[in-house]
Motif scaffolding. Structure first.
Motif, PDB file in Angstrom:
ATOM      1  N   SER A 151       0.835  -1.212   0.000  1.00  0.00           N
ATOM      2  CA  SER A 151       0.000   0.000   0.000  1.00  0.00           C
ATOM      3  C   SER A 151       0.868   1.260   0.000  1.00  0.00           C
ATOM      4  O   SER A 151       2.026   1.233   0.414  1.00  0.00           O
ATOM      5  CB  SER A 151      -0.958  -0.034   1.189  1.00  0.00           C
ATOM      6  N   TRP A 153       1.444   5.789   0.363  1.00  0.00           N
ATOM      7  CA  TRP A 153       1.549   6.733   1.467  1.00  0.00           C
ATOM      8  C   TRP A 153       0.432   7.766   1.516  1.00  0.00           C
ATOM      9  O   TRP A 153       0.336   8.528   2.469  1.00  0.00           O
ATOM     10  CB  TRP A 153       2.890   7.473   1.403  1.00  0.00           C
ATOM     11  N   GLU A 180       6.902   2.856   3.340  1.00  0.00           N
ATOM     12  CA  GLU A 180       7.935   3.246   4.312  1.00  0.00           C
ATOM     13  C   GLU A 180       7.889   4.744   4.604  1.00  0.00           C
ATOM     14  O   GLU A 180       8.476   5.218   5.579  1.00  0.00           O
ATOM     15  CB  GLU A 180       9.331   2.841   3.805  1.00  0.00           C
ATOM     16  N   GLY A 231       2.520   3.994  -7.607  1.00  0.00           N
ATOM     17  CA  GLY A 231       2.854   4.652  -8.862  1.00  0.00           C
ATOM     18  C   GLY A 231       2.829   3.694 -10.048  1.00  0.00           C
ATOM     19  O   GLY A 231       3.046   2.486  -9.885  1.00  0.00           O
ATOM     20  N   THR A 234       6.132   1.791 -10.628  1.00  0.00           N
ATOM     21  CA  THR A 234       6.300   0.678  -9.683  1.00  0.00           C
ATOM     22  C   THR A 234       5.388  -0.478 -10.080  1.00  0.00           C
ATOM     23  O   THR A 234       5.792  -1.654 -10.025  1.00  0.00           O
ATOM     24  CB  THR A 234       5.971   1.126  -8.239  1.00  0.00           C
ATOM     25  N   LEU A 253      -3.196   2.136 -10.001  1.00  0.00           N
ATOM     26  CA  LEU A 253      -2.036   3.001 -10.255  1.00  0.00           C
ATOM     27  C   LEU A 253      -2.452   4.478 -10.349  1.00  0.00           C
ATOM     28  O   LEU A 253      -3.424   4.879  -9.742  1.00  0.00           O
ATOM     29  CB  LEU A 253      -1.324   2.502 -11.510  1.00  0.00           C
ATOM     30  N   LYS A 336       9.699  17.252  -6.505  1.00  0.00           N
ATOM     31  CA  LYS A 336       9.124  16.770  -7.772  1.00  0.00           C
ATOM     32  C   LYS A 336       7.952  17.685  -8.204  1.00  0.00           C
ATOM     33  O   LYS A 336       7.829  18.050  -9.375  1.00  0.00           O
ATOM     34  CB  LYS A 336       8.638  15.324  -7.566  1.00  0.00           C
ATOM     35  N   GLU A 388       1.328  12.671 -14.249  1.00  0.00           N
ATOM     36  CA  GLU A 388       0.711  12.800 -12.932  1.00  0.00           C
ATOM     37  C   GLU A 388       1.646  13.614 -12.029  1.00  0.00           C
ATOM     38  O   GLU A 388       2.813  13.266 -11.867  1.00  0.00           O
ATOM     39  CB  GLU A 388       0.487  11.407 -12.328  1.00  0.00           C
TER      40      GLU A 388
HETATM   41  O1  TXE Z   1       5.103   5.303  -4.855  1.00  0.00           O
HETATM   42  P1  TXE Z   1       5.550   3.804  -4.990  1.00  0.00           P
HETATM   43  P2  TXE Z   1       6.016   6.583  -4.824  1.00  0.00           P
HETATM   44  C1  TXE Z   1       1.994   8.016  -7.700  1.00  0.00           C
HETATM   45  C2  TXE Z   1       2.290   9.486  -7.587  1.00  0.00           C
HETATM   46  C3  TXE Z   1       3.646   9.514  -7.020  1.00  0.00           C
HETATM   47  C4  TXE Z   1       4.249   8.310  -7.724  1.00  0.00           C
HETATM   48  C5  TXE Z   1       5.421   7.703  -7.033  1.00  0.00           C
HETATM   49  O2  TXE Z   1       2.336  10.080  -8.879  1.00  0.00           O
HETATM   50  O3  TXE Z   1       4.343  10.675  -7.309  1.00  0.00           O
HETATM   51  O4  TXE Z   1       3.219   7.375  -7.757  1.00  0.00           O
HETATM   52  O5  TXE Z   1       5.138   7.559  -5.683  1.00  0.00           O
HETATM   53  C6  TXE Z   1       6.229   0.014  -2.621  1.00  0.00           C
HETATM   54  N1  TXE Z   1       8.375  -3.789  -5.308  1.00  0.00           N
HETATM   55  N2  TXE Z   1       1.239   7.472  -6.599  1.00  0.00           N
HETATM   56  O6  TXE Z   1       7.313   6.384  -5.530  1.00  0.00           O
HETATM   57  O7  TXE Z   1       7.029   3.695  -5.008  1.00  0.00           O
HETATM   58  C7  TXE Z   1       6.512   1.192  -1.731  1.00  0.00           C
HETATM   59  O8  TXE Z   1       7.407   0.842  -0.700  1.00  0.00           O
HETATM   60  C8  TXE Z   1       7.380  -3.820  -4.409  1.00  0.00           C
HETATM   61  C9  TXE Z   1      -0.076   7.069  -6.915  1.00  0.00           C
HETATM   62  O9  TXE Z   1       6.117   7.025  -3.437  1.00  0.00           O
HETATM   63  O10 TXE Z   1       4.784   3.219  -6.093  1.00  0.00           O
HETATM   64  C10 TXE Z   1       5.115   1.522  -1.258  1.00  0.00           C
HETATM   65  O11 TXE Z   1       4.727   0.633  -0.211  1.00  0.00           O
HETATM   66  N3  TXE Z   1       6.918  -2.728  -3.792  1.00  0.00           N
HETATM   67  C11 TXE Z   1      -0.728   6.361  -5.848  1.00  0.00           C
HETATM   68  C12 TXE Z   1       4.267   1.260  -2.499  1.00  0.00           C
HETATM   69  O12 TXE Z   1       5.050   0.390  -3.312  1.00  0.00           O
HETATM   70  C13 TXE Z   1       7.483  -1.551  -4.077  1.00  0.00           C
HETATM   71  C14 TXE Z   1      -0.305   6.469  -4.483  1.00  0.00           C
HETATM   72  C15 TXE Z   1       3.925   2.505  -3.318  1.00  0.00           C
HETATM   73  O13 TXE Z   1       5.100   3.229  -3.572  1.00  0.00           O
HETATM   74  C16 TXE Z   1       8.541  -1.460  -4.998  1.00  0.00           C
HETATM   75  C17 TXE Z   1       1.085   6.815  -4.323  1.00  0.00           C
HETATM   76  C18 TXE Z   1       8.982  -2.651  -5.625  1.00  0.00           C
HETATM   77  N4  TXE Z   1       9.969  -2.666  -6.533  1.00  0.00           N
HETATM   78  C19 TXE Z   1       1.785   7.326  -5.370  1.00  0.00           C
HETATM   79  N5  TXE Z   1       8.903  -0.162  -5.093  1.00  0.00           N
HETATM   80  C20 TXE Z   1      -2.131   5.930  -6.058  1.00  0.00           C
HETATM   81  N6  TXE Z   1      -2.409   5.201  -7.112  1.00  0.00           N
HETATM   82  O14 TXE Z   1      -2.976   6.219  -5.232  1.00  0.00           O
HETATM   83  C21 TXE Z   1       8.112   0.530  -4.252  1.00  0.00           C
HETATM   84  N7  TXE Z   1       7.260  -0.305  -3.623  1.00  0.00           N
END
Ligand code: TXE
Length: 486
Positions: A151, A153, A180, A231, A234, A253, A336, A388
């Protein structure tokens, strides 16, 4: 300083490697807690605990699993004030928003899936065999075993519970990894599970970095299904890793959602809805409306009123009761967003209000605050209107026809949500039919019935959450066909 440990096998446990991460309070920019930076040994312990718990948990009558989920919901409600404060400190969101939305919704998720556990039904199909008797097909829907829930943040406990509740309701045992960046409420939830005596191993919470424990969880061969929100980049990485192992994936996403305002709308309602869609939670909700398209005859009046409302929003210490926007979640995320605003300027955008980091006097002087920012003068294909941003930044643009509005709304790689404001019922239905989005709101925004499928088209994800969709995702259908009277 607070210490957030893992919750494994029914107990709070420090990370096996004794590695820790700093957790920051966005409103002050200062580290306020340390977090388990888990590794493979922690994951192995969590998976082993979940595997041990699975036979008993999956064999429980659904009503008993429902009972546990309701007990967890009761405990979340009983600890409402502590959870609200923890979420606000951890995430930077206004305390009032956490109290109104995040924490009540976490309890509602648990209750909803307590109900779903007892209401979930499987299908039966009768077949005629042309005078040679018939057959009945019935489908058993069985839990996968151990599943992973990852999940983000932005809505920490809300989205954490949105994933674990259907997984548990369907009879799975869970290894969950919260973000985290905002681990506090999930850590408190682990303590709640221990306090209510949830059977050990049914839910395990492992904290740490995405690229570390997150990636290891996705790769673990014993984890058969993964539900992820985060994201798009990810999500693509998780899909690349999990697909060759044939894991079941649900990916929720990003979005770049349009708000369509027609000249015949209820002006005040549309204005209020567009402001909320733009700036709630500092714009850090995947469902936020960040591209506002307004019919040209209404454009100037709407723009001026929208800018006036954006300027009137109070940005400040999230722990104060009257703030509209708190801090954005992290320093890298703030940078960012500020870089995206700079790009908008380079692309020819005119900043009508905002555009800068905001300094708040007092304890929040070093916090990560950004002014609500409204930009006009940009075409639909520029980066500002395609990428985004996930912050309090929106663009405004006029359109001259319904077709142009729909083409512009659909002209992005995302397809998560849209909202449409008009009093013409036929137009609303026509546009809903044409919009490429998984969730469409007409004359409202963010109104959620937990029974409806939730998720996106195009690069906004794969699969749907919500209602029985999530129960179906967390179960493996097995068909049994019985022939009679051959
Ligand atoms: O999210 P990440 P980030 C979008 C928003 C933001 C961008 C990046 O545009 O700027 O995503 O955010 C875990 N394997 N959203 O980088 O990294 C991570 O630890 C497994 C949209 O902070 O995608 C966290 O628990 N897990 C969004 C979770 O993935 C991994 C909400 C999300 O983090 C991983 C948040 C890996 N390789 C950001 N790498 C929405 N859809 O609501 C990271 N994680």
């Amino acid at each position: 300083m607070n210490t957030f440990k893992n919750y494994i096998g029914g107990q709070q446990q420090p990370p096996a490697g004794d590695h820790w991460l700093d957790v920051f309070e966005p409103a002050t920019g200062a580290a306020y807690a340390r977090l388990a930076d888990s590794g493979e040994a922690d994951l192995a312990a969590a998976v082993a605990a979940a595997e041990d718990a699975f036979p008993n948990w999956s064999a429980l009558p659904a009503a008993e699993r429902a009972h546990w989920l309701n007990r967890l919901a009761d405990a979340v409600e009983a600890q409402h004030d502590a959870l609200v404060r923890a979420e606000s400190i951890d995430n930077g969101k206004p305390l009032a928003l956490a109290a109104r939305v995040d924490i009540p919704r976490a309890a509602a998720n648990l209750r909803f899936y307590a109900g779903a556990a007892t209401q979930f039904a499987s299908e039966s199909h009768a077949m005629g065999l042309g005078g040679k008797g018939g057959a009945i097909n019935y489908t058993l829907r069985q839990p996968h075993g151990v599943v992973g829930c990852i999940s983000p943040w932005n809505l920490p406990l809300y989205l954490f519970t949105w994933k674990i509740a259907p997984a548990l309701a369907a009879g799975n045992c869970v290894v969950a990894k919260p973000s985290e960046v905002t681990p506090a409420t999930a850590a408190l939830f682990g303590q709640i599970c221990e306090d209510v005596g949830l059977p050990p191993g049914v839910l395990n919470i492992v904290h740490g970095r995405g690229a570390g424990i997150g990636q290891a969880l996705v790769e673990h061969p014993a984890i058969g299904a993964i539900s992820f929100t985060g994201g798009t980049a990810t999500g693509a990485n998780i899909a690349r890793t999990a697909a060759p192992m044939f894991k079941k994936l649900s990916l929720e996403l990003g979005g770049k959602n349009p708000t369509l305002i027609f000249a015949d709308c209820d002006f005040d309602a549309a204005l209020d809805g567009a402001v909320k869609a733009a700036f709630t939670n500092q714009g850090e909700i995947c469902l936020c409306g960040s591209r506002i398209l307004v019919e040209d005859s209404l454009y100037e009046r709407f723009r001026d009123a929208f800018v006036e409302h954006a300027r009137a929003l109070k940005v400040g210490d999230p722990l104060e009761s009257d703030v509209d926007l708190g801090a954005v979640v992290s320093e890298p995320h703030m940078n960012k967003i500020l870089a995206a605003i700079q790009t908008a300027g380079e692309e020819g955008g005119r900043i009508l209000t905002g555009g800068n980091r905001k300094r708040i006097d007092g304890r929040c002087i070093d916090g990560w605050f950004i002014e609500p920012t409204v930009i006009e003068g940009l075409g639909p294909d520029c980066r500002t209107n395609q990428d985004e941003i996930f912050g309090p930044v929106v663009t405004l643009a006029p359109f001259s026809s319904e077709d142009e509005a729909v083409a512009c709304a659909n002209g992005v790689r995302y397809g998560l949500a849209a909202s449409v404001w008009s009093r013409d019922v036929s137009r609303c239905h026509r546009i809903a039919d044409k919009l490429e989005a998984g969730l469409i709101w007409i004359n409202c925004w963010m109104l959620r019935d937990l029974r409806v499928p939730m998720g996106g088209m195009k690069q906004s994800g794969a699969g749907r959450e919500g209602g029985f969709e999530a129960m179906r995702f967390f179960t493996e259908p097995k068909n049994v066909c019985i022939q009679y009277d051959r």
